[in-house]
Scaffold this active site. Sequence first.
Site, PDB file in Angstrom:
ATOM      1  N   MET A  20      -1.999 -34.568   1.032  1.00  0.00           N
ATOM      2  CA  MET A  20      -2.412 -35.338  -0.294  1.00  0.00           C
ATOM      3  C   MET A  20      -2.880 -36.450  -0.041  1.00  0.00           C
ATOM      4  O   MET A  20      -2.591 -37.180   0.757  1.00  0.00           O
ATOM      5  CB  MET A  20      -0.903 -35.444  -1.078  1.00  0.00           C
ATOM      6  CG  MET A  20      -0.948 -35.648  -2.557  1.00  0.00           C
ATOM      7  SD  MET A  20       0.658 -35.624  -3.257  1.00  0.00           S
ATOM      8  CE  MET A  20       0.982 -34.156  -3.209  1.00  0.00           C
ATOM      9  N   LYS A  21      -4.045 -36.497  -0.835  1.00  0.00           N
ATOM     10  CA  LYS A  21      -5.136 -37.824  -0.685  1.00  0.00           C
ATOM     11  C   LYS A  21      -4.602 -38.765  -1.528  1.00  0.00           C
ATOM     12  O   LYS A  21      -4.533 -38.401  -2.861  1.00  0.00           O
ATOM     13  CB  LYS A  21      -6.357 -37.204  -1.156  1.00  0.00           C
ATOM     14  CG  LYS A  21      -7.504 -38.231  -0.613  1.00  0.00           C
ATOM     15  CD  LYS A  21      -8.829 -37.617  -0.339  1.00  0.00           C
ATOM     16  CE  LYS A  21      -9.850 -38.545   0.144  1.00  0.00           C
ATOM     17  NZ  LYS A  21     -11.233 -37.820   0.198  1.00  0.00           N
ATOM     18  N   ILE A  22      -4.024 -39.880  -1.425  1.00  0.00           N
ATOM     19  CA  ILE A  22      -3.310 -41.044  -1.904  1.00  0.00           C
ATOM     20  C   ILE A  22      -4.341 -42.214  -1.723  1.00  0.00           C
ATOM     21  O   ILE A  22      -4.425 -42.661  -0.697  1.00  0.00           O
ATOM     22  CB  ILE A  22      -1.985 -41.084  -1.700  1.00  0.00           C
ATOM     23  CG1 ILE A  22      -1.299 -39.858  -1.995  1.00  0.00           C
ATOM     24  CG2 ILE A  22      -1.546 -42.129  -2.641  1.00  0.00           C
ATOM     25  CD1 ILE A  22       0.150 -39.958  -1.949  1.00  0.00           C
TER      26      ILE A  22
END
Length: 247
Positions: free
Chosen positions: A9-11
């Site tokens: 998950m790109k945060i």
Amino acid sequence: MVGSPCVYMKIPATDESISSMKEVISLGISVNATLIFCLPKYEAVIDAYLDGLESCGMTDLSKVSSAAAFYISRVDVTLDKKLEQIGTTEALDLKGKGAVAQAVLAYQLYQKKFSGPRWERLENRGAKKQRLMWASTNVKNPSYPDTFYVNSLIGPDTISTLPVQALQAFMDHGILSRTLDAKVSEAQDIYNAIEKLGIDWSSVGSELEHEVLDSFTKSFDNVLECMQKKAKLRDFSRAYEPCFQDN
Ligand SMILES: O=C[C@H](O)COP(=O)(O)O
């Protein structure tokens, strides 16, 4: 799908989302922490990862992993402008040196944080180190060698993201040598010298964070708009054509 070990998950590493990184990691979901432009923010990202692992209920932590995307060339673009404005010989001499110096220190921080008793406790539960990932490795100033950033940031357990141009340049005339921890004290001197000139690294980081967030948001909106148009026209004959535009 989200729980799959291959999915990250790109945060973005904004103040608002650092706590989400911890939460997502604690649920056993791997994270790509992105938009890191300065050392204090990088440390906060590592801490969120360590906190997340510590509060994760899984017995085997080896299924969770993370990468921290530290931006390079954009840092030099901003720093170089500031150094030019200062305009002294000392300032001009520091042009093109700041981004690599900061990245070298980031690697030192990585080694420090992923060692010692706290890390060893997690490692015993199977935890993997959060790898440093160099982003924005294409030179933006044409007077710098095209392999400059890639050549300067080679070290164990790191990831280099390479746009086609940087990859081709490196394959053609890059130098494969462990550079990342070869000149640490020189990097520290450069970092300190830039700070002494009155340039605040954290402010540079937040300036870039806002600028890049804004530009990526526009690109994302363009993609959505383009997809909506295609869907409305039910014209999928050219669906392979890219929707994105350069930012
Ligand atoms: O995904 C992020 C890219 O590495 C950004 O690269 P850029 O600074 O050349 O746009």
